[in-house]
Motif scaffolding. Structure first.
Motif, PDB file in Angstrom:
ATOM      1  N   ALA A  74       0.814  -1.212   0.000  1.00  0.00           N
ATOM      2  CA  ALA A  74       0.000   0.000   0.000  1.00  0.00           C
ATOM      3  C   ALA A  74       0.850   1.265   0.000  1.00  0.00           C
ATOM      4  CB  ALA A  74      -0.936   0.000   1.204  1.00  0.00           C
ATOM      5  N   LEU A  75       2.002   1.221   0.674  1.00  0.00           N
ATOM      6  CA  LEU A  75       2.794   2.428   0.853  1.00  0.00           C
ATOM      7  C   LEU A  75       3.266   3.057  -0.457  1.00  0.00           C
ATOM      8  CD1 LEU A  75       3.982   4.408   2.860  1.00  0.00           C
ATOM      9  CD2 LEU A  75       5.994   2.921   3.057  1.00  0.00           C
ATOM     10  N   PRO A  76       3.912   2.311  -1.354  1.00  0.00           N
ATOM     11  CA  PRO A  76       4.347   2.968  -2.602  1.00  0.00           C
ATOM     12  C   PRO A  76       3.189   3.450  -3.457  1.00  0.00           C
ATOM     13  CG  PRO A  76       4.733   0.599  -2.692  1.00  0.00           C
ATOM     14  CD  PRO A  76       4.367   0.918  -1.287  1.00  0.00           C
ATOM     15  N   LEU A  77       2.048   2.743  -3.406  1.00  0.00           N
ATOM     16  CA  LEU A  77       0.887   3.187  -4.178  1.00  0.00           C
ATOM     17  C   LEU A  77       0.315   4.480  -3.598  1.00  0.00           C
ATOM     18  CD1 LEU A  77      -0.900  -0.247  -4.756  1.00  0.00           C
ATOM     19  CD2 LEU A  77       0.479   1.055  -6.385  1.00  0.00           C
ATOM     20  N   SER A  78       0.348   4.616  -2.275  1.00  0.00           N
ATOM     21  CA  SER A  78      -0.137   5.857  -1.665  1.00  0.00           C
ATOM     22  C   SER A  78       0.819   7.010  -1.939  1.00  0.00           C
ATOM     23  CB  SER A  78      -0.313   5.668  -0.154  1.00  0.00           C
ATOM     24  OG  SER A  78       0.935   5.512   0.487  1.00  0.00           O
ATOM     25  N   LEU A  79       2.113   6.723  -2.025  1.00  0.00           N
ATOM     26  CA  LEU A  79       3.083   7.778  -2.325  1.00  0.00           C
ATOM     27  C   LEU A  79       2.830   8.385  -3.701  1.00  0.00           C
ATOM     28  CD1 LEU A  79       6.434   6.360  -0.887  1.00  0.00           C
ATOM     29  CD2 LEU A  79       5.167   8.360  -0.091  1.00  0.00           C
ATOM     30  N   GLN A  80       2.339   7.574  -4.632  1.00  0.00           N
ATOM     31  CA  GLN A  80       2.004   8.121  -5.955  1.00  0.00           C
ATOM     32  C   GLN A  80       0.979   9.239  -5.814  1.00  0.00           C
ATOM     33  OE1 GLN A  80       2.691   4.767  -9.299  1.00  0.00           O
ATOM     34  NE2 GLN A  80       0.732   4.688  -8.304  1.00  0.00           N
ATOM     35  N   HIS A  81      -0.029   9.016  -4.983  1.00  0.00           N
ATOM     36  CA  HIS A  81      -1.065  10.026  -4.792  1.00  0.00           C
ATOM     37  C   HIS A  81      -0.503  11.258  -4.087  1.00  0.00           C
ATOM     38  CE1 HIS A  81      -4.636   7.904  -6.220  1.00  0.00           C
ATOM     39  NE2 HIS A  81      -4.123   6.809  -5.707  1.00  0.00           N
ATOM     40  N   ILE A  82       0.361  11.041  -3.105  1.00  0.00           N
ATOM     41  CA  ILE A  82       0.957  12.174  -2.384  1.00  0.00           C
ATOM     42  C   ILE A  82       1.767  13.041  -3.333  1.00  0.00           C
ATOM     43  CG2 ILE A  82       2.579  12.846  -0.568  1.00  0.00           C
ATOM     44  CD1 ILE A  82       1.907  10.148   0.779  1.00  0.00           C
ATOM     45  N   ALA A 129       4.240   2.660 -11.405  1.00  0.00           N
ATOM     46  CA  ALA A 129       5.031   3.301 -12.459  1.00  0.00           C
ATOM     47  C   ALA A 129       5.363   4.749 -12.125  1.00  0.00           C
ATOM     48  CB  ALA A 129       4.283   3.219 -13.794  1.00  0.00           C
ATOM     49  N   ILE A 130       4.415   5.476 -11.572  1.00  0.00           N
ATOM     50  CA  ILE A 130       4.630   6.902 -11.309  1.00  0.00           C
ATOM     51  C   ILE A 130       5.668   7.103 -10.220  1.00  0.00           C
ATOM     52  CG2 ILE A 130       3.539   9.028 -10.518  1.00  0.00           C
ATOM     53  CD1 ILE A 130       0.960   8.058 -11.844  1.00  0.00           C
ATOM     54  N   ILE A 131       5.553   6.347  -9.129  1.00  0.00           N
ATOM     55  CA  ILE A 131       6.513   6.499  -8.045  1.00  0.00           C
ATOM     56  C   ILE A 131       7.906   6.070  -8.500  1.00  0.00           C
ATOM     57  CG2 ILE A 131       5.985   4.253  -7.052  1.00  0.00           C
ATOM     58  CD1 ILE A 131       7.011   7.400  -5.147  1.00  0.00           C
ATOM     59  N   CYS A 132       7.987   5.040  -9.339  1.00  0.00           N
ATOM     60  CA  CYS A 132       9.291   4.617  -9.862  1.00  0.00           C
ATOM     61  C   CYS A 132       9.916   5.724 -10.703  1.00  0.00           C
ATOM     62  CB  CYS A 132       9.141   3.342 -10.691  1.00  0.00           C
ATOM     63  SG  CYS A 132       8.748   1.873  -9.723  1.00  0.00           S
ATOM     64  N   SER A 166      -8.459   0.836  -3.335  1.00  0.00           N
ATOM     65  CA  SER A 166      -8.472   0.560  -1.899  1.00  0.00           C
ATOM     66  C   SER A 166      -8.400   1.861  -1.112  1.00  0.00           C
ATOM     67  CB  SER A 166      -7.295  -0.339  -1.520  1.00  0.00           C
ATOM     68  OG  SER A 166      -7.136  -0.388  -0.114  1.00  0.00           O
ATOM     69  N   ARG A 167      -9.382   2.073  -0.222  1.00  0.00           N
ATOM     70  CA  ARG A 167      -9.358   3.322   0.541  1.00  0.00           C
ATOM     71  C   ARG A 167      -8.229   3.320   1.565  1.00  0.00           C
ATOM     72  NH1 ARG A 167     -14.859   3.195   4.247  1.00  0.00           N
ATOM     73  NH2 ARG A 167     -14.458   1.263   5.380  1.00  0.00           N
ATOM     74  N   SER A 168      -7.721   2.127   1.907  1.00  0.00           N
ATOM     75  CA  SER A 168      -6.567   2.075   2.803  1.00  0.00           C
ATOM     76  C   SER A 168      -5.353   2.730   2.157  1.00  0.00           C
ATOM     77  CB  SER A 168      -6.252   0.621   3.156  1.00  0.00           C
ATOM     78  OG  SER A 168      -7.303   0.035   3.890  1.00  0.00           O
ATOM     79  N   VAL A 169      -5.195   2.532   0.847  1.00  0.00           N
ATOM     80  CA  VAL A 169      -4.076   3.142   0.122  1.00  0.00           C
ATOM     81  C   VAL A 169      -4.199   4.658   0.156  1.00  0.00           C
ATOM     82  CG1 VAL A 169      -3.013   3.409  -2.152  1.00  0.00           C
ATOM     83  CG2 VAL A 169      -3.706   1.138  -1.363  1.00  0.00           C
ATOM     84  N   LEU A 170      -5.394   5.159  -0.125  1.00  0.00           N
ATOM     85  CA  LEU A 170      -5.597   6.602  -0.145  1.00  0.00           C
ATOM     86  C   LEU A 170      -5.591   7.197   1.255  1.00  0.00           C
ATOM     87  CD1 LEU A 170      -6.705   5.572  -2.979  1.00  0.00           C
ATOM     88  CD2 LEU A 170      -7.959   7.708  -3.044  1.00  0.00           C
ATOM     89  N   ALA A 171      -6.035   6.419   2.262  1.00  0.00           N
ATOM     90  CA  ALA A 171      -5.996   6.903   3.640  1.00  0.00           C
ATOM     91  C   ALA A 171      -4.559   7.086   4.110  1.00  0.00           C
ATOM     92  CB  ALA A 171      -6.731   5.931   4.557  1.00  0.00           C
TER      93      ALA A 171
END
Length: 470
Positions: free
Chosen positions: A24-32, A201-204, A321-326
């Motif tokens: 979840a962490l790297p996917l949430s970093l994309q949004h941040i 892909a975005i965070i990478c 997943s709302r956990s990723v966005l949370a």
């Protein structure tokens, strides 16, 4: 409680899924990373317009991060009727910038926040009354708004790729090298990657671009050294002022922003969840945004909006997943309460963000087109879409064309393609007669029949000819 009835999913493609932190962490970093610079840039722009001190600028940045975090959590989990309960990110948005700078230049920060308080009330009224008003926002209207949002973000992405508008090395070779390398990594991984790495892909791309920028000496850590470790927001740091012209302008932009919210929420459910937006979700999203805008004014937080770039990420990755966005919201909250953390996030150079997000902005545009095509492209709907696009983008490209109009009108629509396009689309949807493709085809057939009957009818004999024959 019997958990067998409610199995806990770990899928990132399930709204209620709870994936492990490592996923979840790297996917949430994309949004941040897709929205943090936008969240910070808006208060910086407003601070420049009102001539704010350094302390006031830091206050606006800090509370903007906190407001973005809290508004996102409300949208994800909901509080009573407030919150869409959808995988969406909300925060201080660019759509308000033209109005905020115009109001701020004339009435200061107090005038902005006082008008924003009333604007938040107007947004709540729209949210409570959206059921009878929803017919005003069919797919053709929502699609136009999302399409214009995407198109209006392109110049931001290009300015970012060139180094940030006004920077000393704007458009330099280093800036474009970093931006294009970042973009190339995002494209390569999104198209050729497999499994989880493809979703990140975005965070990478940002990691590779940041490393390159660091090697080229483009990263400045001065802000991190100067920032405090902890700072809590306080109520009413600025005295509110209520100027009628400022209030009218803010109410207009807040109501129009509700159309943007409708478009973004629709794009989220269609692009990320393959279904239409529900009424409860729509009403909750509008109410949550109105509440955050209203309460935020009491803490000097600028008005919030749905973040279209994050909608693009959801549509592109299908991670809902709302956990990723949370997790992303919690990071924003930490950044707001711990200025050093927020300062570290701002060290990411603009070319890195531009190269990573330009594909996301493109996805927003395509989502708008997808929304448009969900309604039949009759002559009526094509007229609405084409004229709204022409006026919205045209006025944004030539803001001097309305410089002689009253200040209220110029404040409301000057330089904001979303406002002009939304108003045009809503008005045309109300005024133009509703005709489907079948209605238009039937009308053409009737016209063709009349023309054919007219052509085959026997010619009448002129009166003079009849007299001569007698």
């Amino acid at each position: 409680m019997n958990n067998a009835r409610y199995p806990v999913s770990v899928s990132v493609f399930d709204f209620h899924g709870r994936p492990p932190l490592s996923r979840a962490l790297p996917l949430s970093l994309q949004h941040i990373l897709a929205m943090i610079m936008g969240t910070i840039t808006v208060p910086i722009i407003v601070s420049g317009a009102i001539g704010a001190s350094t302390a006031e600028t830091l206050l606006l940045i800090q509370i903007s991060l906190v407001a973005s975090a809290l508004s996102t959590l409300i949208q994800l989990f909901g509080v009573w009727r407030f919150g869409a309960r959808l995988p969406t990110i909300f925060g201080v948005g660019f759509a308000y910038v033209p109005t905020l700078t115009a109001v701020g230049a004339q009435y200061g920060l107090g005038g902005i926040l006082g008008a924003q308080l009333i604007g938040g009330m107007a947004m709540l009224l729209v949210g409570f009354g959206i059921r009878p008003l929803r017919h005003l926002f069919p797919p053709v209207v929502a699609g136009v708004v999302v399409l214009v949002i995407g198109l209006s973000l392109y110049d931001i992405a290009i300015h970012y790729m060139a180094g940030g508008k006004g920077s000393a090395d704007y458009g330099g070779g280093r800036q474009w090298l970093v931006a294009l390398v970042t973009l190339a990594v995002v494209l390569a991984i999104s198209q050729f990657g497999r499994g989880f790495i493809k979703l990140a892909a975005i965070i990478c791309g940002i990691v590779v671009g940041y490393a390159l920028a660091l090697a080229l000496g483009m990263v400045d850590f001065t802000a991190v050294h100067q920032a405090a470790w902890f700072s809590a927001p306080r109520p009413l740091p600025v005295t509110l002022e209520f100027a009628p012209v400022a209030i009218l302008s803010m109410v207009i932009i807040c109501v129009v922003n509700s159309v943007q919210t409708i478009g973004d929420l629709s794009a989220t459910t269609i692009g990320g969840m393959n279904r239409e937006l529900g009424h409860r979700e729509l009403s909750g999203g509008l109410l949550g945004n109105g509440l955050c805008t209203l309460v935020g004014a009491l803490f000097a937080a600028l008005p919030t909006a749905s973040f279209s770039q994050n909608v693009g990420i959801v549509a592109m990755t299908k991670v809902i997943s709302r956990s990723v966005l949370a997790l992303a919201a919690l990071f924003l909250l930490a950044a707001g309460l711990m200025p050093k953390f927020g300062a570290l996030m701002t060290t990411i150079p603009y070319p890195v963000l531009g190269g990573a997000t330009i594909t996301v902005f493109g996805m927003i545009t395509m989502t708008g087109i997808q929304l448009l095509t969900r309604d039949e492209l009759s002559g009526r709907n094509m007229t609405i879409a084409s004229l709204a696009l022409a006026l919205g983008l045209g006025l944004a490209a030539a803001p001097q064309a309305i410089a002689a109009l009253p200040d209220t009108i110029e404040m409301a629509i000057g330089g904001s393609p979303v406002v002009a396009a939304a108003l045009t689309a809503v008005l045309l949807n109300l005024l133009l007669p509703h005709k489907s493709l079948a209605d238009e085809q039937a009308e053409r057939e009737r016209l063709a029949a009349r023309m054919e009957a007219s052509d085959t009818a026997p010619a009448s004999v002129p009166a003079s000819s009849r007299c001569d024959s007698q």
